[in-house]
Design an enzyme around this catalytic site. Structure first.
Site, PDB file in Angstrom:
ATOM      1  CG  HIS A  55      -2.103   0.880   1.072  1.00 20.35           C
ATOM      2  ND1 HIS A  55      -2.022   2.260   1.107  1.00 20.35           N
ATOM      3  CD2 HIS A  55      -3.407   0.599   0.876  1.00 20.35           C
ATOM      4  CE1 HIS A  55      -3.224   2.773   0.939  1.00 20.35           C
ATOM      5  NE2 HIS A  55      -4.092   1.791   0.799  1.00 20.35           N
ATOM      6  CG  HIS A 142       9.931  12.500  12.146  1.00 19.97           C
ATOM      7  ND1 HIS A 142      10.567  11.276  12.259  1.00 19.97           N
ATOM      8  CD2 HIS A 142       9.879  13.014  13.415  1.00 19.97           C
ATOM      9  CE1 HIS A 142      10.866  11.060  13.517  1.00 19.97           C
ATOM     10  NE2 HIS A 142      10.465  12.097  14.253  1.00 19.97           N
ATOM     11  N   PRO A 143      12.654  12.326   9.929  1.00 17.78           N
ATOM     12  CG  PRO A 143      14.670  12.754  11.000  1.00 17.78           C
ATOM     13  CD  PRO A 143      13.210  13.066  11.064  1.00 17.78           C
ATOM     14  CB  ALA A 145       7.559   9.674  11.866  1.00 18.44           C
ATOM     15  N   GLY A 146       8.253  10.403   8.530  1.00 24.24           N
ATOM     16  CA  GLY A 146       7.727  11.004   7.307  1.00 24.24           C
ATOM     17  C   GLY A 146       6.823  12.188   7.549  1.00 24.24           C
TER      18      GLY A 146
END
Length: 471
Positions: A55, A142-143, A145-146
């Site tokens: 997904h 976020h490095p 967590a995106g």
């Protein structure tokens, strides 16, 4: 993590998608904080640089949609989404994009447009491409967590159909034919995946009332047959509204004059809830009439307007249902079926509004009492008044739709039932007038203090003016 006032309704996971869908329900303040903390926990546990799955994804907490249920408007959910988005960016350093009804621009309404390129693509472009600038937070992912998408939308059904083939190319072709973006059904998004060794047509139904689930299944089946395959099963990811299954039952079983009240559990719930009574019509409506007559503020005119609109929808539904399927009206089968489907949906909404209107009044009274001990009392009062105006405004709009549908039924239904349509139209118009009077009362009590208040007042007055002009 436990949050008082928040309840976990469902959790769905599978290894192929490598994705978890969690459904929570709760009061406004509690659900906001639960969502924020949930995003924080996902950021702790999930590293997108090591994540793989079928997904598409852009964040450890990928998408957080807020959905209105009873007594809550889409505008309420937009306000919640904006608060939650700002908090996520502030607390966790995760950039947030707003989508659907909360979107800040048309380009941000569709989730797939925001998520295009996924985590890696957004990470590479967020600092240099103005179109990738987040609504909250800095222009950097976020490095681990995106980024996260937060929004407000109507109820979405995540619906997947498995085909009797491992050829994922066929699933992708079927999804392309079915989804709206490539010329398919209006409220369907779709893609093809390989799941559990089978080709899966994975879909989101964004408005099941206008594009019902049974129509989607039939379309998938027809397209699959073109490639010599067929559906072997389907699945619901998360939860599905009861009305969607009732629509499917009516379609596939072809039950004449089907109505949700024919379902045993629905009838029992209505009886146990005091909404109808066994043994006579008077016994069913008398408690509500006596409640209206009692020397209490609720239920009042707003609830009565909703009840009037619901009765109008019920009468019109009956007329359409008694004409559909009859030989003399076979040429009108399609518009009659569409009217029946719309009236069933509206009737359920208006029945819910009977209690929602009374509850919104109670919330206003509660806000006034709490304001005595709160520095933010005026804000809380305005928030409650906006909701108290939204409920009857929705009633007026739905009742106006009932009046239009009822008028359109006259030339395509049994003329011996014209008196029922006349009654339905009169009840619907009374509902519109009564509901708009309640909108005016609540709107006039809002003290403009913010741009949000002024915008709400302006937009609501425009909607009420439009309804009065059309009635």
């Amino acid at each position: 993590m436990k949050m008082p006032g928040v309840y976990l309704l469902d959790r769905e996971m599978d290894a192929d998608h490598n994705r978890c869908v969690i459904t929570l329900v709760g009061e406004r303040e509690a659900i906001q904080e639960a969502a924020i903390r949930g995003v924080g926990k996902a950021a702790e546990l999930i590293d997108l640089t090591k994540h793989e799955g079928a997904h598409p994804r852009m964040g450890a907490a990928d998408v957080v949609p807020f959905i209105p249920i009873d007594g809550v408007t889409i505008e309420d959910c937009v306000a919640i989404a904006k608060h939650v988005g700002a908090e996520i960016a502030t607390r966790f350093g995760i950039p947030v994009y707003l989508y659907e009804a909360a979107a800040t621009s048309p380009e941000r309404q569709n989730l797939e447009d925001i998520r295009r390129g996924q985590f890696e693509g957004i990470r590479d472009e967020i600092a240099t491409n103005p179109a990738r600038k987040p609504d909250f937070g800095e222009a950097r992912v976020h490095p681990t967590a995106g980024a996260t998408v937060v929004g407000a939308r109507k109820f979405l059904i995540a619906y997947n159909v498995f085909l009797n083939t491992p050829d994922v190319g066929i699933a992708k072709k079927v999804a392309k034919a079915v989804r709206f973006s490539s010329g398919g059904l209006r409220f369907v998004k779709g893609a093809g995946f390989l799941v559990r060794g089978m080709a899966q047509v994975s879909m989101n139904l964004t408005d099941f009332e206008q594009t019902p689930i049974h129509r989607v299944f039939e379309c998938v089946k027809r397209e699959a047959e073109r490639y010599g395959v067929m559906p072997v099963s389907s699945e619901i990811v998360g939860l599905i509204p009861k009305l969607a299954l009732e629509q499917a039952a009516e379609w596939f079983l072809q039950v004449e004059n089907f109505d949700s009240s024919l379902i045993l559990e629905n009838r029992l719930a209505a009886v146990m809830g005091g909404k109808i009574a066994v043994g006579g019509l008077r016994a069913g409506v008398e408690p509500f009439i006596e409640q209206l007559a009692a020397a209490t503020a609720t239920p009042g005119g707003g609830s009565a307007a909703a009840a009037s609109g619901a009765m109008a929808a019920g009468l019109a539904h009956m007329v359409a249902a008694m004409s559909r399927g009859k030989k003399a009206y076979l040429q009108h089968e399609v518009p009659l079926s569409e009217a029946i489907s719309s009236l069933a949906r509206i009737r359920e909404n208006l029945k819910s509004a009977i209690d929602a209107d009374a509850e919104s009044y109670n919330l206003v009274m509660k806000a006034y009492k709490a304001a005595r001990d709160s520095s933010d009392g005026a804000r809380a009062i305005n928030d409650a008044l906006r909701q108290a105006a939204d409920v009857p405004l929705s009633v007026a709009e739905k009742a106006a739709e009932v009046a239009r549908i009822s008028a359109a039924l006259r030339p395509i239904t049994n003329p011996n039932m014209s008196s029922d349509l006349t009654t339905a139209i009169a009840l619907a118009k009374a509902a519109v007038e009564g509901a708009l009077a309640n909108v005016d009362i609540n709107l006039g009590s809002i003290k403009p203090g913010t741009a949000q208040d002024e915008s709400f007042i302006r937009e609501t007055r425009a909607r009420t003016a439009s309804l009065r002009a059309d009635s």
